[in-house]
Design a protein around this motif. Structure first.
Motif, PDB file in Angstrom:
ATOM      1  N   LEU A  96     -13.752 -44.359 118.910  1.00 52.89           N
ATOM      2  CA  LEU A  96     -14.833 -43.896 118.035  1.00 52.89           C
ATOM      3  C   LEU A  96     -14.396 -42.651 117.263  1.00 52.89           C
ATOM      4  N   GLY A  97     -13.562 -41.819 117.876  1.00 49.66           N
ATOM      5  CA  GLY A  97     -13.029 -40.636 117.192  1.00 49.66           C
ATOM      6  C   GLY A  97     -12.134 -41.018 116.028  1.00 49.66           C
TER       7      GLY A  97
ATOM      8  N   TYR B 157     -11.201 -49.770 114.471  1.00 43.91           N
ATOM      9  CA  TYR B 157     -11.411 -48.912 115.647  1.00 43.91           C
ATOM     10  C   TYR B 157     -12.812 -49.058 116.229  1.00 43.91           C
ATOM     11  N   ILE B 158     -13.789 -49.312 115.370  1.00 46.69           N
ATOM     12  CA  ILE B 158     -15.140 -49.569 115.884  1.00 46.69           C
ATOM     13  C   ILE B 158     -15.122 -50.846 116.721  1.00 46.69           C
ATOM     14  N   LYS B 159     -14.421 -51.866 116.243  1.00 50.19           N
ATOM     15  CA  LYS B 159     -14.333 -53.126 116.980  1.00 50.19           C
ATOM     16  C   LYS B 159     -13.576 -52.954 118.303  1.00 50.19           C
ATOM     17  N   LYS B 160     -12.539 -52.119 118.297  1.00 48.04           N
ATOM     18  CA  LYS B 160     -11.814 -51.844 119.550  1.00 48.04           C
ATOM     19  C   LYS B 160     -12.739 -51.168 120.560  1.00 48.04           C
ATOM     20  N   ALA B 161     -13.485 -50.171 120.095  1.00 50.61           N
ATOM     21  CA  ALA B 161     -14.431 -49.476 120.981  1.00 50.61           C
ATOM     22  C   ALA B 161     -15.480 -50.452 121.496  1.00 50.61           C
ATOM     23  N   GLU B 162     -15.930 -51.333 120.624  1.00 48.59           N
ATOM     24  CA  GLU B 162     -16.947 -52.325 121.004  1.00 48.59           C
ATOM     25  C   GLU B 162     -16.413 -53.278 122.075  1.00 48.59           C
TER      26      GLU B 162
END
Length: 117
Positions: A69-70, A99-104
């Motif tokens: 998220l960072g 990166y949003i998808k990775k965090a998700e």
């Protein structure tokens, strides 16, 4: 060594107002990141950071979510700058969304593991 312990405690404020219950952490993580705007994601990241320090038993997975998220937030700031100077934002937005998808993905796995126990 005592100096380092004291220094660390100054950096990481673990006062009661910064402690987050496990229930609150799970409530934050129970909702998808994919439909959130950039400012909301940044607020979620800050809450996850508090969760990480309050619940060190989940530090690894929470740090991974926080880091992704960072990175997404960094690309959001880059996107704002590129817009300000009338530059194309396509690649930046694509990386931010990655990166949003990775965090998700990490969030989904973590939540399913917690609730399957």
């Amino acid at each position: 060594m005592e100096f380092l312990d004291n220094f660390k405690s100054e950096l990481i404020n673990t006062e009661p107002e910064n402690k987050v219950s496990l229930e609150k952490c799970l409530q934050i993580l129970n909702e998808t990141f994919l439909d959130k705007d950039d400012k909301t994601l940044h607020k979620i990241r800050i809450e996850i950071k508090k969760c990480r320090y309050t619940h060190p038993e989940y530090e690894d997975v929470l740090k991974l979510i926080q880091d992704n998220l960072g990175k997404a937030h960094d690309y959001y700031n880059c996107e704002k700058l590129r817009k300000k100077f009338n530059k194309d934002t396509g690649k930046v937005v694509k990386k931010k969304n990655k990166y949003i998808k990775k965090a998700e993905k990490v969030r989904e796995i973590f939540v399913s593991d917690i609730f399957s126990v």
